[in-house]
Scaffold this active site. Sequence first.
Site, PDB file in Angstrom:
ATOM      1  N   HIS A   1      38.881  39.214  67.310  1.00  0.00           N
ATOM      2  CA  HIS A   1      39.607  40.492  67.370  1.00  0.00           C
ATOM      3  C   HIS A   1      41.016  40.316  67.932  1.00  0.00           C
ATOM      4  CE1 HIS A   1      35.478  42.764  67.566  1.00  0.00           C
ATOM      5  NE2 HIS A   1      35.522  41.827  66.624  1.00  0.00           N
TER       6      HIS A   1
ATOM      7  N   GLU B   1      37.206  49.562  57.044  1.00  0.00           N
ATOM      8  CA  GLU B   1      37.935  50.794  56.815  1.00  0.00           C
ATOM      9  C   GLU B   1      39.275  50.577  56.123  1.00  0.00           C
ATOM     10  OE1 GLU B   1      36.273  53.147  60.799  1.00  0.00           O
ATOM     11  OE2 GLU B   1      38.428  52.847  60.528  1.00  0.00           O
TER      12      GLU B   1
ATOM     13  N   TYR C   1      42.632  56.457  65.876  1.00  0.00           N
ATOM     14  CA  TYR C   1      41.724  56.098  64.794  1.00  0.00           C
ATOM     15  C   TYR C   1      40.293  55.809  65.256  1.00  0.00           C
ATOM     16  CZ  TYR C   1      45.622  56.748  61.837  1.00  0.00           C
ATOM     17  OH  TYR C   1      46.662  57.363  61.168  1.00  0.00           O
TER      18      TYR C   1
END
Length: 229
Positions: free
Chosen positions: A99, A189, A199
Site C-alpha cells: 500500500h 474501484e 472516498y
Amino acid sequence: DKSMLVTERSGAIRRVDSAGNLDPTPVATIQSVEEVGEGGLLGIVLHPDFSSNKYIYLYYTYNSSGNDTLNRVVRMTYIDNKLTNEQIIVDQIPGAANHNGGRIKFGLDKYLYITTGDAQQPSLAQDKNSLAGKILRVTDEGKPAPGNPFNNRTFSYGHRNVQGLAWDSTGKLWATEHGPSGAESGRDEVNKIEAGKNYGWPEIQGDEKRAGMETAFVNSGNDTWAPAG
C-alpha cells in the site's frame, strides 16, 4: 524522439529507443531505493515543460534513519540519456511493505498529482493532515497547490491504494484503486475524483454508503481487477 523511460522497482531507470531496443546501461540507478513488497522505484512522469527544462519526476520507497519505510517524490534532470541532480520535492510519505501508491501525473492545470497508499495503517486515510491514503496535488516544486481544499497537499482522501490516474475528454479526473485481497478479495474501484471529497476507506468500500463519503463510481464486486494503470 519516441523513446521510453521505464522504472524498475529495484531502483534503475532504463531507456527503450523508438525501435524497441533496450539500452544496456541504465540512465540512472537510485541507490536509496528500498525494494520491499509492493514498494520500490514506482511512478515516473515528465514535467509539462520537459522540452525546455528537462525535468523528470520519480516516486520511490526508501528506509529512513530510524528504519521506517517511507516514500518520496524527487525531481531529476535528463540530459544526454542521463538522469542527474536529484532533488527531493515531497518527502516522508508513509510507507510499508504494501500500500505505497506511487502513481504520479501532471494534470491539465500543470500541477503534480501524487497517489499514496494507506501504508497498511487504514486510519491514516481519514486523517487530512497525513500524506497517506491520499491523492496529493502540488506545484512542480512540491508545495501545496493553490486552491487545495484543506490548505495543505491533500486533494482527496479516504483512499486505500490508488494505482491509476487519468483525465477524460471533459477534464474530469478518474482514479483506479485496489480493494482487499485474500479472503475478502474484490471491490477494486474506479472513482471520479473531486477536490476535498472523502472516498471512504476504511469506513466504506465498494458499493457501501455513508453520509459524507463517496461510494465507488463502479467496483469489481467479488472479482479482482487489480487495476495498475
